[in-house]
Design a protein around this motif. Structure first.
Motif, short mmCIF file in Angstrom:
data_model
loop_
_atom_site.label_atom_id
_atom_site.label_comp_id
_atom_site.label_asym_id
_atom_site.label_seq_id
_atom_site.Cartn_x
_atom_site.Cartn_y
_atom_site.Cartn_z
N ASP B 208 0.81 -1.22 0.00
CA ASP B 208 0.00 0.00 0.00
C ASP B 208 0.85 1.28 0.00
OD1 ASP B 208 -2.76 -1.23 2.12
OD2 ASP B 208 -2.12 -1.70 0.08
N LEU B 209 2.16 1.12 0.06
CA LEU B 209 3.09 2.26 0.06
C LEU B 209 2.74 3.26 1.16
CD1 LEU B 209 3.66 2.63 -3.76
CD2 LEU B 209 5.06 1.48 -2.05
N VAL B 210 2.73 2.74 2.38
CA VAL B 210 2.37 3.53 3.55
C VAL B 210 3.63 3.99 4.27
CG1 VAL B 210 1.14 3.45 5.75
CG2 VAL B 210 0.29 2.15 3.80
N LYS B 216 5.39 2.95 14.48
CA LYS B 216 4.63 1.84 13.90
C LYS B 216 5.44 0.54 13.97
CE LYS B 216 0.69 3.58 12.63
NZ LYS B 216 -0.56 3.16 13.24
N ASN B 220 4.34 -2.98 16.19
CA ASN B 220 4.36 -4.34 15.68
C ASN B 220 5.42 -5.20 16.37
OD1 ASN B 220 2.37 -4.77 13.24
ND2 ASN B 220 3.14 -2.69 13.08
N ASN B 301 0.66 -5.44 8.56
CA ASN B 301 -0.25 -4.46 9.16
C ASN B 301 -0.06 -3.06 8.63
OD1 ASN B 301 -1.74 -6.17 10.89
ND2 ASN B 301 0.00 -6.28 12.29
N VAL B 302 1.20 -2.66 8.44
CA VAL B 302 1.43 -1.29 7.96
C VAL B 302 1.29 -1.26 6.44
CG1 VAL B 302 3.04 0.63 7.85
CG2 VAL B 302 2.97 -0.80 9.88
#
Lengths: 74, 495, 92
Positions: B208-210, B216, B220, B301-302
């Protein structure tokens, strides 16, 4: 409601039907579950209705039930 | 949400001008100076005594009613008290000085009175004790309780009937195994493992290129079960994974077996208790197990990279939940990191897109010449014996096997060169149709000699338990522009 | 005090758990009708069943042993195996 939450977690789409005395209780249960399943409320009372009256309730609820289980037409 | 500076200013404002003392009963020095404090309070030289654990202490001051209850440690935290007793002087709404511990000379100077006359019989100085707001775990607890954190992530409030573990599963945060709930306190504790700021950008995570911040990664890492001291390794792994060379996006989207494999070199491996020996690829070591898992959770998740979503692997492999190990560097045989250009002694990790390990059995070779041929013939089958160039591999050489090479004086370069030489494949053997097998290279290559591995395609590591004449091969995913390149990055333990 | 967790995700979607995505129509699906065993519910479900069948939608009927507890796991497995949608009725 717990059954619908469980079945949704298994990939099904679900909706529960309750009489309208349940509206607040259902909201409270959703809040404590952290999940609000689709719901349709029908007019109280239920227990002393005749079979014909129950069928009418079902007919009235039908369209909303389908709506809860499908994407709303745009 | 106040900042630390705002909290400090509010505390000073609340305390007001004057000298304020901070004490705790559980401190011999505080007990020693109790009469001094009582006298100074009585003379209105000291404004208030703030007690961190018992409002009846010191009893001499309690008797004149000038004790304030700071058992919540709110004021101690606000003023960043480190030692008790501490005297803080506030003038015109600002702190102008403080004195720490007991010294009759310093206190006399601080309060502008000659204390020797009255208290000369006391020892002239004593060190203080630790302030209660610095007790283990307290800084993080207080930060959360007072709302003073620089945490920026969205907070997720669990419903009252939700079990916290079921709640995390229900939200899709899990890789199938249980997670440690990432409370703010746990995340703050994890963040003590790095000196980087929580809002610093670590990487842009595919698919998603977050934007992924240190915070963050820390969240995790908590969920994975990491300790704070593992965080620098996890941060380095996330950085390496998100490079275009490693191509995490492609790796995620492939139907192939591979997932990220982390090989750690340098002093940090032993410092954080990693395993490079017995059962090195297996279960049982917290650092090995959780560092790999933290990377996987960040991508999941990220980045949004989940199986069934972008991950369409046919089989995957058990290592995709996390595959991380340390190399044994005590044999005097160099290291993978040094092979890949890292200076000796610098902690680093190499990220490789690998499948599960396969075993190589050789219990009879007594010479390097023989052993190397065992390795070569087994390496040939990476992906398929008739497929050259496109796949890299890690060869993990066990102690028993390494002994053979070292006895013959074969260093890494020698082992690698010998393997490349033995893995020049005749085109006739590997073209389509050869051996009755349709798979293979185009027929026009029938007379060519094609290397099984590209020049940098063989990565050598040394690890494993001392007993067992086995080694292991970890086959890679496709290399090249559309595939993944092994990527090595330094780990700065202070970062 | 509610439990507060820090969000480990990229925060691209809502925090609340949401219902499963709905299809454009129920055609081709089997709809399970789950009777919670309160009186009159069966008449209600009978009528729903007819209406669904008239629209060409397949149905299956199920009944919970008691409305006082969640459906037993075997029943939930059965419904999940055989249906893609479920209507549970009728709580009053």
């Amino acid at each position: 409601m717990h059954d619908i939450a469980d079945l949704e977690s298994r990939g099904l789409i679900g909706v529960f039907v309750a009489s309208d005395v349940f509206v607040e209780a259902a909201a409270a249960q959703s809040a404590s579950l952290g999940f609000a399943p689709a719901s349709v409320f029908v007019q109280h009372p239920i227990q002393d209705r005749t079979d014909d009256e129950m069928r009418v309730l079902a007919e009235k609820a039908y369209a909303v039930l389908v709506e809860r289980l499908t994407t709303n037409p745009s | 949400m106040p900042t630390l500076d705002e909290l400090r200013a509010a505390t000073i404002n609340e305390l007001g001008d004057g000298i304020h003392a901070f004490v705790k009963r559980d401190c011999a020095t505080c007990a020693l100076v109790a009469p001094v404090l009582a006298s100074l309070v009585h003379k209105s030289v000291v404004q208030t005594v703030h007690s961190q654990d018992d409002v009846a202490f010191p009893k001499e001051v309690a008797a004149i009613g000038s004790i304030t209850d700071d058992t919540s440690l709110r004021r101690s935290y606000g003023l960043d008290i480190e030692t008790v007793p501490t005297l803080v002087r506030i003038e015109n709404g600002e702190e102008v000085g403080r004195t720490v511990g007991w010294s009759i000379a310093e206190w006399s100077s601080f309060v502008h009175r000659d204390l020797v006359a009255e208290f000369g019989s006391l020892p002239s100085w004593r060190p203080g004790c630790g302030s209660k707001n610095l007790d283990i775990g307290m800084p993080e607890k207080l930060a959360v309780a007072l709302g003073v954190t620089s945490v920026r992530s969205r907070r997720v409030e669990l419903a009252s009937a939700e079990d916290e573990h079921e709640a995390m599963y229900a939200r899709g945060w899990s890789d199938g195994l249980p997670l440690i709930p990432p409370t703010e306190e746990r995340v703050l504790r994890m963040l003590t493992g790095t000196s980087r700021r929580p809002d610093e950008l670590v990487a842009v995570v595919p698919p998603d290129l977050v934007d992924c911040t240190v915070e963050k990664v820390a969240i995790n890492a908590v969920m994975a079960g990491c300790k704070p001291e593992y965080l620098p390794v996890v941060l380095a792994a996330v950085e390496a994974a998100c490079t275009s060379a490693f191509n995490a996006h492609g790796l995620l989207a492939t139907t192939y077996f591979s997932g990220p494999v982390i090989v750690v070199n340098g002093r940090i491996a032993a410092d954080i208790g990693m395993n490079s020996g017995v059962n090195v690829f297996g279960q049982g070591n917290r650092a090995n197990a959780t560092i790999g898992r933290a990377l996987q959770l960040v991508i999941r998740n990220v980045g949004g990279g989940v199986p069934g979503g972008i991950d369409r692997a046919t089989f995957g492999n058990p290592g995709k939940i996390g595959f991380c190990f340390a190399e044994t560097e005590s044999a005097g045989w160099g290291s993978l990191a040094e092979d890949r250009g890292i200076a000796a002694g610098v902690s680093a990790l190499t990220l490789f897109a690998g499948e599960g390990p396969r075993g190589v059995v050789d219990q009879k070779s007594r010479t390097s010449e023989s052993l190397i041929r065992s390795f070569a013939v087994c390496l040939r089958s990476v992906a398929h014996p008739k497929l050259p160039i496109g796949f890299d591999a890690i060869l993990a050489i066990s102690p028993e096997h390494l002994r053979t090479f070292q006895a013959d004086g074969w260093d890494r370069a020698r082992v690698r060169n010998e393997l490349h030489a033995l893995l020049q494949l005749p085109g006739a053997d590997i073209i389509r149709g050869a051996g009755g097998i349709d798979e293979g290279v185009p027929e026009h290559l029938v007379n060519a000699i094609i290397p099984k591995f590209r020049p940098d395609g063989l990565l050598l590591t040394h690890c494993g338990g001392d007993a067992g004449m086995f080694s292991a091969i970890i086959g890679g995913w496709v290399n090249g522009v559309e595939g993944s390149q092994a990527t090595t990055v330094e780990i700065d333990p202070w970062r | 005090m509610p439990t507060l967790l820090l969000d480990p995700t990229g925060e691209r979607s809502v925090v609340e758990r949401t219902q499963n995505e709905r299809p454009p129509s129920l055609k081709g699906m089997t709809v399970g009708l789950l009777d919670i065993s309160k009186p009159r519910g069966n008449v209600f479900l009978d009528r729903l069943e007819s209406l669904l069948n008239e629209s060409g939608i397949a149905t299956r009927r199920y009944i919970k042993p008691t409305f006082t507890k969640p459906a037993p796991v075997d029943l939930r497995h059965e419904i999940a195996r055989e249906c893609q949608a479920v209507i549970e009725a009728l709580a009053d």
